[in-house]
Write an enzyme that holds these catalytic residues in place. Structure first.
Site, short mmCIF file in Angstrom:
data_model
loop_
_atom_site.label_atom_id
_atom_site.label_comp_id
_atom_site.label_asym_id
_atom_site.label_seq_id
_atom_site.Cartn_x
_atom_site.Cartn_y
_atom_site.Cartn_z
N ASP A 1 -66.21 9.08 -10.36
CA ASP A 1 -66.00 7.80 -11.03
C ASP A 1 -66.57 8.12 -12.42
O ASP A 1 -67.25 8.94 -12.88
CB ASP A 1 -66.78 6.71 -9.94
CG ASP A 1 -68.01 6.88 -10.18
OD1 ASP A 1 -68.75 7.87 -10.69
OD2 ASP A 1 -68.93 6.09 -9.54
N ASP B 1 -62.48 5.16 -1.06
CA ASP B 1 -63.60 5.93 -0.73
C ASP B 1 -64.76 4.77 -0.43
O ASP B 1 -64.61 3.72 -0.80
CB ASP B 1 -64.13 6.46 -2.10
CG ASP B 1 -64.67 5.57 -3.03
OD1 ASP B 1 -64.11 4.69 -3.72
OD2 ASP B 1 -65.97 5.36 -3.06
N CYS C 1 -62.88 10.51 21.02
CA CYS C 1 -63.03 11.38 19.65
C CYS C 1 -63.14 12.70 20.17
O CYS C 1 -63.78 13.06 20.92
CB CYS C 1 -64.32 11.15 19.09
SG CYS C 1 -64.83 11.74 17.55
N CYS D 1 -64.40 15.13 17.78
CA CYS D 1 -65.11 15.59 17.09
C CYS D 1 -66.12 16.46 17.68
O CYS D 1 -66.38 16.34 18.84
CB CYS D 1 -65.90 14.72 16.00
SG CYS D 1 -67.48 14.07 16.69
N CYS E 1 -68.98 14.62 19.59
CA CYS E 1 -68.64 14.00 20.77
C CYS E 1 -68.51 15.04 21.67
O CYS E 1 -68.36 14.70 23.03
CB CYS E 1 -67.35 13.18 20.79
SG CYS E 1 -68.06 11.54 19.65
N HIS F 1 -69.77 12.76 12.94
CA HIS F 1 -68.99 11.65 13.90
C HIS F 1 -68.38 10.68 13.01
O HIS F 1 -67.05 10.54 13.09
CB HIS F 1 -69.78 11.15 15.01
CG HIS F 1 -69.14 10.16 15.57
ND1 HIS F 1 -67.84 10.40 16.46
CD2 HIS F 1 -68.87 8.63 15.36
CE1 HIS F 1 -67.57 9.20 16.63
NE2 HIS F 1 -67.94 8.28 16.02
#
Lengths: 402, 402
Positions: A91, A293, A331, A333, A336, A362
């Site tokens: 930015d 974002d 999930c 991931c 998890c 996560h």
């Protein structure tokens, strides 16, 4: 244009596409994790790569203070400095300077402000913010804008918008005059290693950064329309909708996005800055937004707030002390797949750093996976069903989510 | 004996061996990272596995306070609670309680102390410390001892040593009566998943934990000898040398280890608790020590102190601000393969969590790799040359290191 953007499927207002940057492709709609100080807090590049993050953000304001944007230029630019070979966006610093409130003074030339670290007097203008972003060398950089405060009446919002338009022109002029000074153009011809250990060519010397303009206009739809049209007239590689997430109700955020999108060119990437909750990023992608974002997934993780397919989990809650289930049974991931809520609650309540690390993995996985599923749904033409299902699982009614 | 230990090579006093525990093999000499609260601070199990850590430590005292050892038992024991399928060792809490100073009161029965967290009155005895360790279910557990303060005259050291011997008997008696209550013996027959995703059988129901005795005796070689002989008389699966790293000069540490080792059975593992710097762990391994643990690599990492093949690097030093080299050019860890000193210095000086994470990975890699190289040198019969080279690279003279 130095950035190519290809739309490859549509479903209603939503679309999937590919943003082709000098440091790799980005599938859109995309959620971009925020790496304020050249690090996505609580996670490593290796983890971000495993999560298949294709682009991350960094903050010019923070890097301007530490280690200094010229220092990063000397060290080969931000990609090399932080060892991230995929796409980066910075930015312009406008939003951060805006957040300084009492420490800033805005005039036509730019913003005088005091460092939040040591009170040092500093100054950012469209020219110096653009120069700082060229020194950092992100693939996508942003015009320097004034983020209009909330609330702002129509007069104030117009004056602010007009200045942002003048600053947008100055940002573009500075960029056009200096875009060949990006650090990685010096590297052309030498080989770099990417994370997987495979050797690849650096960005071709003919490529430069891409500059995005930012639409402002407060919470006034007619100003949003005018800001969009006049920003497009200046001409940028992509367009962002700024000045949101500044304290307004969520319905207003949505209304401003709706008022702006039709006035942005359909063949260019459209970026809503600083949003949002999982249900918001799904909603905005459905409206045709390509990029978003937010610090939310990483910041919430550090405070023990976890996002799941079934709603939010506050891991510090004593109810999880003996809970042997994963954060989110739906999930896939790594967290998890391995750790229980009981263990994560223990780590959080004892202040172990690992709690923040695992929570961050996560939450980022949830966000990135959500956007992957949004893209799949758009490609399959069943986005509306996906959105309804997503909201239903969160037990959200339109009222509750607004 | 429930723990098998096989020596497979010798070089001088040093030896390599294999410690076979119910949760996998451990190559010795081994350095054990410390996971105080069921987490090696700043790192994940995945990282520890990548670093090839075969055994880690946890602290009974800390887990007794949070989440409670009975709570861990209910959740299936420490391995399952923290999702670590390799070997674990717990200390008895004696050393931690000793560190409480003003908050503890020792009598023949045990130690009354106040929690460092909330001041709650608590009590640990040989029986309750052993019970807590059975509840946690580490593969190797420690007898409850009194860590003699430094300095202590011969009278005081003898009285303390005598009590530790009586406590050792009581620890063993309690262990023999209750060792079948370890949580993972209930699991026999069911299958578990290890980290690599391969299915394997849980520890056979016939296996139990192993209990180690602890030698005390202050800084008095004759007491160390007597403590060793009488601890061996009681009979344990392995023997630790405790009461070191309590403020004594390094020469005294070495002298106490030297005074003790000859009186421990050569066919049982020998563990020096709470050491040390890289040059110390190399030296003690050369003296015939099989196991060591210390918070130093992880704690130093969090404070920006990095261990390298060429000495110590204080990463906060401004000299590294533009240093594009790795922490250690001779290190093959993931951090040295990817990140520069300049970036690590930036992360440290801006307080980014990633700085602590990456520093921790490097320091642990340095320790574990150092021990791997010690084992290789012993097997090749050139340990003396390795030790000399290791010290020379650190620019250590015997004087400087003592």
């Amino acid at each position: 244009m130095s950035l190519s953007f290809h739309i490859d499927s549509r479903d209603g207002s939503a679309r999937t596409g590919k943003l082709i940057t000098p440091h790799g492709e980005v599938e859109t709609p995309v959620f971009m994790p925020v790496g304020t100080l050249a690090s996505v807090k609580g996670t490593s590049n290796e983890t971000l790569e495993q999560l298949n993050a294709q682009i991350i953000l960094a903050n010019t304001y923070h890097l301007y203070l530490r280690p200094g944007t010229e220092q990063v230029r000397k060290l080969g630019g931000l990609h090399r400095f932080m060892s991230w070979e995929r796409a980066l966006l910075t930015d312009s610093g406008g939003f951060q300077v805006f957040s300084l409130n009492d420490l800033r003074k805005v005039n036509e030339e730019g913003v005088s402000f005091r460092s939040h670290l040591d009170g040092a007097s500093l100054f950012l203008s469209p020219e110096s913010a653009t120069e700082a972003q060229i020194a950092l060398g992100a693939d996508v950089i942003m015009a320097f804008d004034e983020c209009t405060e909330y609330p702002a009446d129509a007069d104030r919002a117009r004056r602010s918008m007009e200045m942002t338009l003048r600053w947008a022109k100055r940002s573009k002029e500075h960029f056009e005059a200096h875009k060949n000074e990006v650090p990685w153009r010096q590297e052309a011809g030498s080989r770099t290693q990417d994370a997987g250990g495979t050797s690849r060519l650096p960005p071709p010397a003919s490529r430069t950064q891409a500059l995005f303009g930012i639409v402002q206009g407060g919470m006034h739809p007619e100003l949003r329309k005018e800001s969009a049209e006049r920003t497009v007239e200046i001409g940028f590689d992509g367009y962002a909708i700024g000045g949101l997430s500044v304290g307004e109700p969520r319905a207003a955020t949505r209304e401003m996005i709706e008022a702006t999108l039709p006035h942005l060119p359909a063949d260019r990437p459209r970026y809503v800055m600083g949003v949002g909750y999982p249900e918001e990023i799904v909603e905005y992608a459905a409206m045709g937004v390509d990029m978003m974002d937010c610090v939310l997934p990483t910041r919430a993780a550090r405070h023990g707030l976890l996002f799941t397919s079934e709603g939010r989990v506050n891991i510090k809650n004593a109810a999880y002390a003996a809970d042997q289930g994963p954060i989110d049974p739906n999930c896939s991931c790594a967290v998890c797949g391995r750790y229980t809520r009981a263990y994560l609650r223990h780590l959080y309540s004892t202040g172990e750093m690992l709690g923040q690390i695992l929570n961050t993995i996560h939450n980022l996985a949830h966000y990135l996976d959500t956007m992957r599923r949004v893209r799949d749904a758009i490609r399959c033409g069943n986005l509306q069903a996906f959105v309804s299902g997503f909201r239903a699982r969160l037990q959200l009614t339109p009222k509750a989510s607004s």
